[in-house]
Design a protein around this motif. Structure first.
Motif, PDB file in Angstrom:
ATOM      1  N   ASP A   1      -5.679 -20.332  15.808  1.00  0.00           N
ATOM      2  CA  ASP A   1      -6.778 -20.554  14.864  1.00  0.00           C
ATOM      3  C   ASP A   1      -6.682 -19.584  13.688  1.00  0.00           C
ATOM      4  OD1 ASP A   1      -7.660 -18.151  15.965  1.00  0.00           O
ATOM      5  OD2 ASP A   1      -9.071 -19.120  17.309  1.00  0.00           O
ATOM      6  N   GLY A   2      -5.709 -18.645  13.769  1.00  0.00           N
ATOM      7  CA  GLY A   2      -5.406 -17.780  12.634  1.00  0.00           C
ATOM      8  C   GLY A   2      -6.341 -16.613  12.407  1.00  0.00           C
ATOM      9  N   GLU A   3      -7.320 -16.423  13.282  1.00  0.00           N
ATOM     10  CA  GLU A   3      -8.272 -15.321  13.105  1.00  0.00           C
ATOM     11  C   GLU A   3      -7.660 -14.008  13.584  1.00  0.00           C
ATOM     12  OE1 GLU A   3     -12.851 -16.386  13.185  1.00  0.00           O
ATOM     13  OE2 GLU A   3     -11.924 -16.829  15.097  1.00  0.00           O
TER      14      GLU A   3
ATOM     15  N   LYS B   1      -5.519 -19.152   5.328  1.00  0.00           N
ATOM     16  CA  LYS B   1      -4.840 -18.356   4.307  1.00  0.00           C
ATOM     17  C   LYS B   1      -3.635 -17.616   4.896  1.00  0.00           C
ATOM     18  CE  LYS B   1      -5.557 -14.662   0.921  1.00  0.00           C
ATOM     19  NZ  LYS B   1      -6.524 -13.682   0.342  1.00  0.00           N
ATOM     20  N   ALA B   2      -3.864 -16.922   6.017  1.00  0.00           N
ATOM     21  CA  ALA B   2      -2.777 -16.158   6.648  1.00  0.00           C
ATOM     22  C   ALA B   2      -1.678 -17.086   7.142  1.00  0.00           C
ATOM     23  CB  ALA B   2      -3.327 -15.324   7.799  1.00  0.00           C
TER      24      ALA B   2
ATOM     25  N   TYR C   1       0.880  -8.400  10.217  1.00  0.00           N
ATOM     26  CA  TYR C   1       2.041  -9.275  10.370  1.00  0.00           C
ATOM     27  C   TYR C   1       3.050  -9.164   9.225  1.00  0.00           C
ATOM     28  CZ  TYR C   1      -0.596 -12.279   7.155  1.00  0.00           C
ATOM     29  OH  TYR C   1      -1.300 -12.768   6.074  1.00  0.00           O
ATOM     30  N   LYS C   2       2.755  -8.398   8.206  1.00  0.00           N
ATOM     31  CA  LYS C   2       3.620  -8.330   7.016  1.00  0.00           C
ATOM     32  C   LYS C   2       5.044  -7.882   7.369  1.00  0.00           C
ATOM     33  CE  LYS C   2       0.284  -9.214   3.983  1.00  0.00           C
ATOM     34  NZ  LYS C   2       0.274 -10.373   3.064  1.00  0.00           N
ATOM     35  N   THR C   3       5.158  -6.803   8.172  1.00  0.00           N
ATOM     36  CA  THR C   3       6.483  -6.284   8.531  1.00  0.00           C
ATOM     37  C   THR C   3       7.243  -7.283   9.388  1.00  0.00           C
ATOM     38  OG1 THR C   3       5.645  -4.009   8.481  1.00  0.00           O
ATOM     39  CG2 THR C   3       7.716  -4.385   9.631  1.00  0.00           C
TER      40      THR C   3
ATOM     41  N   ILE D   1       9.258 -20.057  10.086  1.00  0.00           N
ATOM     42  CA  ILE D   1       8.049 -20.088  10.911  1.00  0.00           C
ATOM     43  C   ILE D   1       7.164 -21.243  10.455  1.00  0.00           C
ATOM     44  CG2 ILE D   1       6.030 -18.821  11.730  1.00  0.00           C
ATOM     45  CD1 ILE D   1       7.463 -16.239  11.131  1.00  0.00           C
ATOM     46  N   PHE D   2       6.919 -22.156  11.373  1.00  0.00           N
ATOM     47  CA  PHE D   2       6.005 -23.265  11.119  1.00  0.00           C
ATOM     48  C   PHE D   2       4.671 -22.908  11.770  1.00  0.00           C
ATOM     49  CE2 PHE D   2      10.243 -24.939  10.935  1.00  0.00           C
ATOM     50  CZ  PHE D   2      10.218 -25.839   9.888  1.00  0.00           C
ATOM     51  N   THR D   3       3.612 -22.962  11.019  1.00  0.00           N
ATOM     52  CA  THR D   3       2.310 -22.586  11.559  1.00  0.00           C
ATOM     53  C   THR D   3       1.416 -23.819  11.671  1.00  0.00           C
ATOM     54  OG1 THR D   3       1.562 -22.013   9.325  1.00  0.00           O
ATOM     55  CG2 THR D   3       2.401 -20.223  10.708  1.00  0.00           C
TER      56      THR D   3
END
Length: 331
Positions: free
Chosen positions: A196-198, A259-260, A204-206, A218-220
């Motif tokens: 759910d992306g929360e 968004k993420a 997760y940037k690195t 990466i498929f989200t």
């Protein structure tokens, strides 16, 4: 001999119901005719009509249905076998098992809908090696990439929100755990991230940068709604007894954070999909087919010869016979 289709099930049902109706009608026919006809009319019809011929015609027709059913089942024989080399890419599917995945804005709930979707996803694949992992505040690998999809479905059925796992949603842990599941083979690699992306922990940037540098797409897939849904708390019998609350005692609404997920997909050359579309895995499979493929293993392929023409011809001849069979007594 084997069968290549399950369509025969419907034919068997039709045949069985038709045969039952015929037998019931045959047993009650004479009594019914005597009730609705005058004695003279019944006697005249009985002299002119041979009920045995009618019964034979019905049985011939039912036999034709039976042979059509056999044809629909596609009987076949093993024509020959050959050893083929399969090529595929590696895919790690990571499933969010945080508490928010119990929300019921997608029926029956986010997690159960995810499990159903992954099984459908496996049915669309052939030779790709697929691994499975789960994550919340931390991540774990349930199965490394394998082409044994039946074994994977067993692991899928075992996925549940784990109280023993560190709470929260950590996308960094999800990506890093998935990358550890890949082999060292030089082949196309992709991560399918279902959540759910929360994000409640980690950065997760690195991890995203590491995946990008290794050429891992990466498929989200976002599961949930922007409206939000309370997180149910159930007792041991599965009944909702309360909803998760924050430190101020207010009910927490779990909302999808697209968004993420869009950023993660875009940065690695993948694509973001919302689970509400219903065909997200069909599109993903099409994208995965463009990944670099490498040799997986050899497998035996059986080539079959079709035999459906034989019962179909028999059924056609039986229908012709039923059409020309006389139903009246000869004078």
């Amino acid at each position: 001999m084997s069968f290549g289709s399950n369509n025969w099930i419907f034919g068997i049902i039709v045949f069985a119901l038709s045969l039952l109706i015929f037998l019931i009608h045959k047993g009650l026919r004479r009594k019914l005719l005597k009730k609705i006809m005058t004695p003279s009319l019944f006697s005249r019809i009985n002299r002119q009509t041979d009920f045995r011929l009618i019964d034979n015609a019905v049985l011939i027709f039912l036999s034709a249905i039976l042979f059509i059913t056999v044809a629909l089942a596609r009987p076949r024989y093993n024509k020959n076998t050959e050893i083929v080399k399969t090529k595929g890419s590696e895919i790690m599917v990571m499933v969010d098992v945080s508490m928010s995945m119990l929300c019921e804005d997608i029926k029956p709930n986010r997690l159960e809908r995810t499990k159903i979707a992954i099984e459908d996803f496996l049915d669309l694949l052939e030779d790709d090696a697929v691994g499975l992992g789960e994550f919340a505040g931390e991540g774990s690998i349930l199965s490394p990439p394998t082409t044994d999809y039946d074994a994977l479905k067993y692991f899928i059925s075992s996925i549940n929100v784990a109280p023993s796992m560190k709470p929260g949603t950590n996308l960094e842990k999800a990506i890093n755990t998935a990358m550890k599941g890949f082999s060292d083979r030089e082949t196309g690699k992709a991560i399918v991230l279902i959540t759910d992306g929360e994000q409640t922990a980690g950065d997760y940037k690195t991890a995203l940068s590491n995946a990008k540098n290794k050429g891992i797409k990466i498929f989200t897939i976002g599961i949930g709604t922007s409206k939000g849904e309370p997180i149910p708390i159930r007792d041991e019998n599965g009944n909702v007894v309360d909803y998760k609350k924050d430190t101020n005692g207010k009910i927490v609404l779990s909302k999808i954070d697209e968004k993420a997920l869009k950023e993660i997909a875009n940065e690695t050359g993948g694509i973001y999909y919302n689970a509400s579309s219903g065909n997200e895995f069909n599109i993903i499979v099409n994208s995965l087919s463009k990944l670099k493929k490498s040799f997986n293993k050899e497998k035996i392929r059986i080539n079959y010869g079709e035999l459906y023409q034989i019962p179909l011809i028999i059924a056609f001849l039986l229908l012709l016979l039923e059409m020309v069979l006389p139903l009246r007594r000869r004078e």
